[in-house]
Design an enzyme around this catalytic site. Structure first.
Site, PDB file in Angstrom:
ATOM      1  N   ASP A 160      -5.240   5.712   6.854  1.00  0.00           N
ATOM      2  CA  ASP A 160      -5.594   4.524   6.066  1.00  0.00           C
ATOM      3  C   ASP A 160      -6.328   3.518   6.958  1.00  0.00           C
ATOM      4  O   ASP A 160      -6.212   2.311   6.787  1.00  0.00           O
ATOM      5  CB  ASP A 160      -4.295   3.905   5.492  1.00  0.00           C
ATOM      6  CG  ASP A 160      -4.565   2.860   4.427  1.00  0.00           C
ATOM      7  OD1 ASP A 160      -5.665   2.847   3.854  1.00  0.00           O
ATOM      8  OD2 ASP A 160      -3.652   2.040   4.164  1.00  0.00           O
TER       9      ASP A 160
ATOM     10  N   LYS B 121     -12.917   3.576   2.651  1.00  0.00           N
ATOM     11  CA  LYS B 121     -13.177   2.201   2.196  1.00  0.00           C
ATOM     12  C   LYS B 121     -14.621   2.114   1.728  1.00  0.00           C
ATOM     13  O   LYS B 121     -15.534   2.601   2.413  1.00  0.00           O
ATOM     14  CB  LYS B 121     -12.922   1.203   3.332  1.00  0.00           C
ATOM     15  CG  LYS B 121     -11.597   1.423   4.058  1.00  0.00           C
ATOM     16  CD  LYS B 121     -10.387   1.161   3.171  1.00  0.00           C
ATOM     17  CE  LYS B 121      -9.092   1.577   3.864  1.00  0.00           C
ATOM     18  NZ  LYS B 121      -7.896   1.460   3.028  1.00  0.00           N
TER      19      LYS B 121
ATOM     20  N   ALA C  66       0.355   0.856  10.621  1.00  0.00           N
ATOM     21  CA  ALA C  66       1.011  -0.451  10.501  1.00  0.00           C
ATOM     22  C   ALA C  66       0.520  -1.221   9.261  1.00  0.00           C
ATOM     23  O   ALA C  66      -0.650  -1.091   8.900  1.00  0.00           O
ATOM     24  CB  ALA C  66       0.733  -1.272  11.758  1.00  0.00           C
ATOM     25  N   PRO C  67       1.391  -1.971   8.603  1.00  0.00           N
ATOM     26  CA  PRO C  67       2.797  -2.242   8.945  1.00  0.00           C
ATOM     27  C   PRO C  67       3.778  -1.139   8.552  1.00  0.00           C
ATOM     28  O   PRO C  67       4.953  -1.232   8.865  1.00  0.00           O
ATOM     29  CB  PRO C  67       3.087  -3.528   8.152  1.00  0.00           C
ATOM     30  CG  PRO C  67       2.163  -3.466   6.970  1.00  0.00           C
ATOM     31  CD  PRO C  67       0.917  -2.780   7.457  1.00  0.00           C
ATOM     32  N   GLY C  68       3.302  -0.078   7.886  1.00  0.00           N
ATOM     33  CA  GLY C  68       4.203   1.065   7.713  1.00  0.00           C
ATOM     34  C   GLY C  68       4.459   1.521   6.280  1.00  0.00           C
ATOM     35  O   GLY C  68       5.374   2.311   6.050  1.00  0.00           O
TER      36      GLY C  68
ATOM     37  N   SER D  50       0.822  -1.212   0.000  1.00  0.00           N
ATOM     38  CA  SER D  50       0.000   0.000   0.000  1.00  0.00           C
ATOM     39  C   SER D  50       0.856   1.262   0.000  1.00  0.00           C
ATOM     40  O   SER D  50       0.316   2.368  -0.155  1.00  0.00           O
ATOM     41  CB  SER D  50      -1.015  -0.011   1.136  1.00  0.00           C
ATOM     42  OG  SER D  50      -0.372  -0.093   2.352  1.00  0.00           O
TER      43      SER D  50
ATOM     44  N   ASP E  97      -0.651   3.552  15.628  1.00  0.00           N
ATOM     45  CA  ASP E  97      -1.304   2.255  15.379  1.00  0.00           C
ATOM     46  C   ASP E  97      -0.992   1.346  16.565  1.00  0.00           C
ATOM     47  O   ASP E  97       0.136   1.371  17.081  1.00  0.00           O
ATOM     48  CB  ASP E  97      -0.759   1.621  14.083  1.00  0.00           C
ATOM     49  CG  ASP E  97      -1.719   0.591  13.496  1.00  0.00           C
ATOM     50  OD1 ASP E  97      -2.126  -0.324  14.244  1.00  0.00           O
ATOM     51  OD2 ASP E  97      -2.045   0.684  12.305  1.00  0.00           O
TER      52      ASP E  97
ATOM     53  N   ASP F  90      -5.220   5.123  19.770  1.00  0.00           N
ATOM     54  CA  ASP F  90      -6.393   5.101  18.886  1.00  0.00           C
ATOM     55  C   ASP F  90      -6.311   6.297  17.937  1.00  0.00           C
ATOM     56  O   ASP F  90      -6.235   7.445  18.393  1.00  0.00           O
ATOM     57  CB  ASP F  90      -7.657   5.185  19.765  1.00  0.00           C
ATOM     58  CG  ASP F  90      -8.925   5.178  18.925  1.00  0.00           C
ATOM     59  OD1 ASP F  90      -8.833   5.181  17.676  1.00  0.00           O
ATOM     60  OD2 ASP F  90     -10.014   5.164  19.522  1.00  0.00           O
TER      61      ASP F  90
HETATM   62  C1  LIG Z   1      -4.975  -0.902   5.892  1.00  0.00           C
HETATM   63  S1  LIG Z   1      -3.981  -0.959   7.312  1.00  0.00           S
HETATM   64  C2  LIG Z   1      -2.876   0.349   7.046  1.00  0.00           C
HETATM   65  C3  LIG Z   1      -1.764   0.049   6.073  1.00  0.00           C
HETATM   66  C4  LIG Z   1      -0.722   1.113   6.045  1.00  0.00           C
HETATM   67  N1  LIG Z   1      -1.222   2.356   5.501  1.00  0.00           N
HETATM   68  C5  LIG Z   1       0.484   0.677   5.251  1.00  0.00           C
HETATM   69  O1  LIG Z   1       0.776   1.333   4.229  1.00  0.00           O
HETATM   70  O2  LIG Z   1       1.181  -0.273   5.615  1.00  0.00           O
HETATM   71  C6  LIG Z   1      -5.024  -0.353   8.541  1.00  0.00           C
HETATM   72  C7  LIG Z   1      -4.365  -0.196   9.908  1.00  0.00           C
HETATM   73  O3  LIG Z   1      -5.254   0.575  10.705  1.00  0.00           O
HETATM   74  C8  LIG Z   1      -5.079   0.162  12.032  1.00  0.00           C
HETATM   75  N2  LIG Z   1      -6.250   0.636  12.801  1.00  0.00           N
HETATM   76  C9  LIG Z   1      -7.518   0.202  12.774  1.00  0.00           C
HETATM   77  N3  LIG Z   1      -8.266   0.925  13.614  1.00  0.00           N
HETATM   78  C10 LIG Z   1      -7.454   1.848  14.166  1.00  0.00           C
HETATM   79  C11 LIG Z   1      -7.632   2.902  15.111  1.00  0.00           C
HETATM   80  N4  LIG Z   1      -8.819   3.161  15.647  1.00  0.00           N
HETATM   81  N5  LIG Z   1      -6.550   3.628  15.452  1.00  0.00           N
HETATM   82  C12 LIG Z   1      -5.338   3.399  14.907  1.00  0.00           C
HETATM   83  N6  LIG Z   1      -5.118   2.421  14.008  1.00  0.00           N
HETATM   84  C13 LIG Z   1      -6.163   1.655  13.656  1.00  0.00           C
HETATM   85  C14 LIG Z   1      -4.945  -1.325  11.951  1.00  0.00           C
HETATM   86  O4  LIG Z   1      -4.226  -1.795  13.084  1.00  0.00           O
HETATM   87  C15 LIG Z   1      -4.132  -1.483  10.652  1.00  0.00           C
HETATM   88  O5  LIG Z   1      -2.767  -1.611  10.940  1.00  0.00           O
END
Ligand SMILES: C[S@@+](CC[C@H](N)C(=O)[O-])C[C@H]1O[C@@H](n2cnc3c(N)ncnc32)[C@H](O)[C@@H]1O
Length: 380
Positions: free
Chosen positions: A288, A317, A233-235, A201, A252, A272
Site C-alpha cells: 500500500d 495510486k 504503517a500504521p498497520g 484502510s 515500513d 525500504d
Molecule cells: C497509505 S500508508 C499505508 C497504510 C497501511 N496500509 C494501513 O492500512 O495502515 C503508506 C505507507 O507507506 C510507507 N512507505 C512509503 N514509502 C515506502 C517505502 N519505500 N518502503 C516502505 N514503506 C514506505 C509510508 O511510511 C506509509 O506508512
C-alpha cells in the site's frame, strides 16, 4: 439494450471506458455517446449477444464499475406534467416498473433497488426502501422472483433483477448474473470498521479479499499463512492479516500503532519496501506504498517472477487524469515483468478505494521456491 454501470462519482469516464471495452469484447456496438450522471453511466448497445457478454465479463471484469447490468430504460415513473390528468393521491411507480421488469422476459432470485451513491442519490433511499418490498410481492405473485424462503438454487448463471432509480421520476431496469456481478447492491460492502484496527484502510484489504478472492477467501487467507506487508504503517492491512491468523512481516520506516505493534504474529522491519525481500518465500505480499503505479507494478511483477510470493494484493495510486490508461500501463508492465511465469491479474476500483485501484496478482502454479505452510490453529 442498455448497459448501466454504477461507479464512484468522478469516475464516470473510466466506467464508460470499461463498458466500451466489454461491449467490444462481446462483439456489440455502442450507439452514440455513453451518457449518465454523477456516479453512473448508461450505454446503448446494439447487436448484444448475452452469452458473449457473459464470457467477456468472466474473462476481463470491469475495473471501475461497482455494479453493471443489462436491461432497458430510461423508464418514466411519473406522468409528464400536463400529459394526462393526474389522479389525486400518491404516484404509482410500481405499475410502470412492473411493466419494465416484465419486459425483460426473465426470472430472478433477488431484486436490488439501487440509486446513485451521491448526496442527491441518497435522497432516493427512502423511496427505494418503500418500493422494494412492494415490487418483490408483485414479482413473486407473477412467478418472476424466487421465494425468499426457498433454498438458493445451486445452478450457475443465477440472475438478479436491478431497478436503478436515476432520480424519483426515472428508472432503468435489468439483470445481472450473480457469479460475475457485484457482491452487494450498489457495490457497497457491508463491512463494519473494526474498533481495534489502527486505520480505516483496514477495510480496503477486507473488501479486496472479499471481492477479488470471492469463495476462495477462507482457503487462501487463514492461520498458518505468511505475508509481507510493504508500506505497513500504521498497520491497518497488517492488522487485517494478523486478525485472520496470518504471520506478517510489516515493512515500513514508520511506526505501527495500537495492538498490532505488540501482536506476536507481527514482526516490524524498518526497511525500504522496494528493497526488502523475505529469506524464504511467503504466501502473500501486500503493498500500500504511495508511489508511481509503474514502480509498484514493476515491484509486484518481480516478486512473482522470483517466486518470493505466491499472491499479491496491492494498491495503485491514481492521482493523474488518465486513470484508465495508467491501469492499462501497469497491466502491460506486469505482463512483461513476470516473463514466462504464468499469472492471473485483476484490478478493481473498490468501494473503499478513493483515487486508487486494488490489484490482485497470483501465480497460476506454485513457485519452486515456495514451501507449503503448516496450519496453525486460528486465533479466537
Ligand atoms: C497509505 S500508508 C499505508 C497504510 C497501511 N496500509 C494501513 O492500512 O495502515 C503508506 C505507507 O507507506 C510507507 N512507505 C512509503 N514509502 C515506502 C517505502 N519505500 N518502503 C516502505 N514503506 C514506505 C509510508 O511510511 C506509509 O506508512
Amino acid at each position: 439494450m442498455i448497459a448501466l454501470a454504477q461507479c464512484r462519482a468522478g469516475f464516470e469516464r473510466e466506467a464508460a471506458a470499461d463498458v466500451a471495452h466489454l461491449a467490444a469484447a462481446a462483439g456489440a456496438q455502442v450507439r452514440g455517446d455513453i451518457g449518465g450522471g454523477a456516479g453512473w453511466v448508461a450505454a446503448e448497445l446494439a447487436g448484444l449477444d448475452r452469452r458473449r457478454w457473459r464470457e467477456a465479463l468472466a474473462a476481463s471484469p470491469a475495473v471501475f464499475c461497482r455494479t453493471l447490468f443489462i436491461g432497458t430504460g430510461p423508464h418514466a415513473l411519473v406522468p409528464a406534467p400536463g400529459s394526462t390528468p393526474q389522479a389525486r393521491g400518491p404516484v404509482d411507480r410500481v405499475t410502470p416498473l412492473m411493466a419494465a421488469l416484465s419486459g425483460l422476459d426473465a426470472t430472478a432470485d433477488a431484486l436490488w433497488l439501487e440509486y446513485p451513491d451521491t448526496n442527491e442519490g441518497k435522497a432516493l433511499s427512502t423511496l427505494a426502501r418503500a418500493l422494494g418490498p412492494r415490487l418483490e410481492t408483485v414479482l413473486r405473485e407473477r412467478g418472476l422472483l424466487a421465494d425468499a424462503s426457498a433454498p438458493q438454487r445451486a445452478e450457475r448463471n443465477r440472475l438478479r433483477f436491478h431497478v436503478f432509480l436515476a432520480d424519483g421520476a426515472t428508472a432503468y431496469v435489468g439483470t445481472s448474473i450473480a457469479e460475475t456481478g457485484s457482491a452487494w447492491p450498489m457495490g457497497i460492502p457491508r463491512l463494519r470498521m473494526p474498533g481495534r484496527a489502527p486505520s480505516r484502510s483496514t477495510l480496503k484489504l477486507a473488501e479486496a479479499f472479499a471481492v477479488l478472492l470471492g469463495e476462495r477467501e477462507h482457503e487462501l487467507v487463514h492461520a498458518g499463512k505468511r505475508a509481507v506487508d510493504l508500506g505497513a504503517a500504521p498497520g491497518g492491512w497488517t492488522w487485517q492479516l494478523a486478525q485472520r491468523g496470518v504471520r506478517v512481516t510489516a515493512v515500513d520506516n514508520g511506526a505501527l500503532k495500537g495492538e498490532v505493534a505488540q501482536d506476536p504474529l507481527v514482526t516490524h522491519v524498518r526497511d525500504d519496501g522496494f528493497r526488502f525481500r523475505p529469506r524464504r518465500p511467503v504466501d502473500w505480499v501486500v503493498c500500500d506504498i504511495v508511489e508511481q503505479p509503474s514502480r509498484v507494478a514493476t515491484l509486484m511483477a518481480r516478486w512473482m517472477k522470483d517466486g518470493d510470493a505466491q499472491r499479491a494484493m496491492f494498491n495503485l495510486k491514481l492521482p493523474m487524469k488518465k486513470r484508465y490508461a495508467e491501469v492499462e500501463r501497469a497491466t502491460a508492465i506486469i505482463d512483461a515483468g513476470v516473463g514466462d511465469v504464468d499469472v492471473r491479474l485483476a484490478f478493481r476500483h473498490l468501494y473503499h478505494d478513493r483515487e486508487e485501484v486494488t490489484g490482485f496478482l497470483e501465480r497460476a502454479t506454485p513457485s519452486r521456491r515456495a514451501t507449503p505452510s503448516r496450519a496453525r490453529p486460528r486465533r479466537g
